[in-house]
Enzyme design. Structure first.
Site, short mmCIF file in Angstrom:
data_model
loop_
_atom_site.label_atom_id
_atom_site.label_comp_id
_atom_site.label_asym_id
_atom_site.label_seq_id
_atom_site.Cartn_x
_atom_site.Cartn_y
_atom_site.Cartn_z
N LYS A 134 0.63 -1.27 -0.03
CA LYS A 134 -0.07 -0.15 0.10
C LYS A 134 0.86 1.24 -0.02
CE LYS A 134 -4.02 0.68 2.61
NZ LYS A 134 -4.73 0.56 3.84
N ASP A 173 -13.16 5.23 20.21
CA ASP A 173 -13.07 6.50 20.94
C ASP A 173 -14.08 7.30 20.04
OD1 ASP A 173 -11.82 8.81 21.95
OD2 ASP A 173 -10.86 8.99 19.80
N ASP A 175 -13.80 11.73 19.50
CA ASP A 175 -13.05 12.79 18.65
C ASP A 175 -12.11 12.25 18.17
OD1 ASP A 175 -14.80 13.78 21.04
OD2 ASP A 175 -14.20 15.63 20.41
N ASP A 181 -12.31 16.47 15.62
CA ASP A 181 -12.22 16.97 17.10
C ASP A 181 -13.67 18.06 17.25
OD1 ASP A 181 -11.35 17.09 19.50
OD2 ASP A 181 -9.47 18.33 19.49
N ASP A 378 -8.23 21.26 25.20
CA ASP A 378 -8.64 21.46 26.56
C ASP A 378 -7.75 20.19 27.41
OD1 ASP A 378 -10.08 19.08 25.80
OD2 ASP A 378 -11.81 19.95 25.47
N LYS A 386 -10.46 4.63 30.10
CA LYS A 386 -11.18 3.85 29.20
C LYS A 386 -10.62 2.33 29.52
CE LYS A 386 -11.63 7.37 25.71
NZ LYS A 386 -11.74 7.74 24.17
N ASP A 415 -7.32 7.49 18.98
CA ASP A 415 -6.12 8.36 18.58
C ASP A 415 -5.25 8.69 19.60
OD1 ASP A 415 -8.53 9.98 19.39
OD2 ASP A 415 -6.93 11.53 19.23
P1 IMP Z 1 -12.90 11.24 23.04
O1 IMP Z 1 -11.72 11.73 21.89
O2 IMP Z 1 -14.10 10.86 22.54
O3 IMP Z 1 -12.27 10.61 24.44
O4 IMP Z 1 -13.27 12.87 23.73
C1 IMP Z 1 -12.39 13.80 24.40
C2 IMP Z 1 -13.09 15.31 24.42
O5 IMP Z 1 -14.25 15.28 24.74
C3 IMP Z 1 -12.25 16.01 25.04
O6 IMP Z 1 -10.96 16.39 24.57
C4 IMP Z 1 -13.30 17.09 25.64
O7 IMP Z 1 -13.17 18.03 24.49
C5 IMP Z 1 -14.48 16.51 25.48
N1 IMP Z 1 -15.33 16.51 26.64
C6 IMP Z 1 -16.41 16.78 27.08
N2 IMP Z 1 -16.80 16.67 28.25
C7 IMP Z 1 -15.66 15.76 28.78
C8 IMP Z 1 -15.57 15.24 30.00
O8 IMP Z 1 -16.31 15.27 30.91
N3 IMP Z 1 -14.65 14.66 30.31
C9 IMP Z 1 -13.30 14.52 29.34
N4 IMP Z 1 -13.59 15.24 28.04
C10 IMP Z 1 -14.65 15.64 27.87
MG MG Z 2 -10.14 10.85 20.54
#
Ligand code: IMP
Ligand code: MG
Length: 458
Positions: A134, A173, A175, A181, A378, A386, A415
């Protein structure tokens, strides 16, 4: 803690995946010896020959690493058996109970002390050949096999290892893995038909996200494309449609599918899904830990003058940019994570533990597990992490069979395996993992998975 240690840790160790770096280092040798950077034009046959030779050498190295992992796994099993019959360490966890024969490390364990555990063997040679077809890794004359090349080879090897009947649970996961994101899973996302395909193959799906909301409407907002597609799907039966859960706040809020309700999800009361160990985390300890985390976060905002606002939730505390269009510097986010992590570890309120099945029986807990991580824009500190979130999915879906699903039957796709706190990395202690860098890579990974399942069936 010496300054030297702090500098080494803060500046280097947490920014490196030592196993990947080690493999990359091994591949650099044939690259240096066999690449032909001199000729540019008119040496077609030479380049082809070089690529062939480089391919052979890279593949040999991957086979050797594959065999070292096999050896590591067999020692892992021996050591586990010794721990479990209690003759070596009487359940104290680290082999201090008997001076006669401490568990022997594997050669891989000596070379890469941070490696493992491995839940499956990894067919690295075959995976390398697949990725080389690939990515034309062997045809490159100026760019050596890279970190990303090795990461993708490891993903392919892991996918190859869990297809052929082993895969029962795939967790994702949110985001960066399912959507960009801060975005949502829109109906047009190419990931949706691929997730439906997993359900059609009777594989359970868990969305294990740090995003922590107490109500279904917020998760519907983020995941509506998938939830509506499941509701509307004509070829999934009821059991398959019920084979999805959302685990939010890392390990704090479980939602099951409820396709008749407006948000297609309903919250599951904690009493129905907490593992026995999680049920032992006291509310008072949780509140005390979040108080300490909050004050550490406030200190960071003050000392680094961060353009950030504090967010306190019932199971998390974080800082987010005050003005969403302003990014907090990555260095400041990482510093904040490391400061808060350190303060919580020193406070005796926080525990660095993962679910018991993988710590060996009888290992003591103390304090509440937490996950402080850099979310890109953030910083959040969540109760649990997890590894607990994926363990809850394993238990939830395993109930029918009477036992939790096992690590070798679980694949977590995420990620965050390297940045400070890296929340997906924690899932490695309870199952196999694949490390992607974008939703587009998740699509490729799922296609690879589907192709292999198809091939192994026929
Ligand atoms: P993940 O990539 O699905 O694990 O989501 C992570 C993102 O969720 C973090 O970077 C935050 O921007 C958002 N987030 C919103 N609420 C929370 C929380 O209560 N704890 C941690 N992340 C949160
Ligand atoms: Mg993520």
């Amino acid at each position: 803690m010496t300054t030297r240690y702090r500098v080494e840790y803060a500046l280097k160790t947490h920014r490196r995946d030592q196993f990947i770096e080690w493999v990359k280092g091994l591949l650099a040798v044939p690259f240096v010896l066999y690449s032909q950077p001199t000729g540019v034009f008119g040496d077609g046959p030479n380049v082809a020959k070089m690529a062939e030779e480089a391919h052979r050498r890279y593949a040999e190295i991957m086979r050797d690493v594959e065999m070292m992992i096999d050896d590591h796994i067999s020692r892992q099993k021996q050591n586990q058996a010794l721990t479990q019959d209690g003759t070596i360490n009487h359940g104290h966890g680290h082999g201090h109970g008997n001076f006669l024969c401490p568990p022997l490390p594997s050669k891989l364990g000596m070379l890469v002390p941070t490696a493992g555990p491995f839940f499956t063997r990894l067919p690295l040679e075959a995976a390398f050949k697949y990725q080389d077809r690939k990515r034309y890794i062997s045809s490159r004359r100026y760019v050596a096999p890279s970190f990303n090349d090795v990461r993708l080879v490891l993903n392919s090897a892991q996918i190859m290892a869990v297809t052929g009947g082993a895969l029962q649970l795939a967790t994702f996961d949110g985001d960066v893995t399912l959507y960009d994101d801060g975005e949502s899973l829109e109906p047009s996302s190419p990931i949706i038909p691929r997730l439906l395909d997993l359900l059609r193959k009777n594989i359970k799906v868990g969305i294990v996200t740090a995003a922590g909301y107490t109500t279904a409407d917020r998760y519907y907002e983020r995941l509506h494309g998938l939830l509506d597609a499941i509701a509307g799907s004509a070829d999934l039966d009821d059991a398959q449609k019920q084979s999805v859960v959302i685990m939010g706040g890392e390990a704090n809020y479980l939602f099951a599918l409820d396709l008749g309700s407006p948000h297609r999800l309903s919250p599951v009361p904690r009493a129905r899904w907490l593992t026995p160990e999680m049920a032992a985390w006291s509310e008072a300890d949780i509140a005390a830990l979040l108080d300490v985390a909050e004050s550490a976060l406030r200190d960071c905002v003050r000392t680094m003058n961060l353009p950030a606002t504090l967010v306190r939730k019932d199971r998390a505390v974080g800082i987010v940019p005050t003005d969403p269009s302003v990014r907090i510097a990555r260095e400041s986010l990482e510093e904040t994570v490391l400061v808060v992590q350190r303060i919580l570890e020193l406070s005796s309120l926080g525990a660095a533990s993962s679910p018991s099945a993988h710590r060996g029986p009888g290992a003591a807990t103390g304090g509440v597990p937490f996950c402080a991580f850099n979310g890109g824009r953030d910083v959040f500190v969540d109760i649990g992490d997890k590894s607990w979130g994926v363990a809850v999915c394993q238990q939830w879906f395993g109930h029918g069979a009477g036992t939790a699903m096992r690590g070798e039957n679980t694949l977590h796709v995420g990620d965050q395996f390297l940045s400070a706190g890296s929340n997906d990395f924690k899932a490695r202690s309870v199952g196999t993992t694949a490390w992607i860098a974008s939703p587009a890579e998740t699509v490729e990974l799922l296609d690879e998975l589907a192709d292999l399942m198809q091939k192994k069936l026929s």
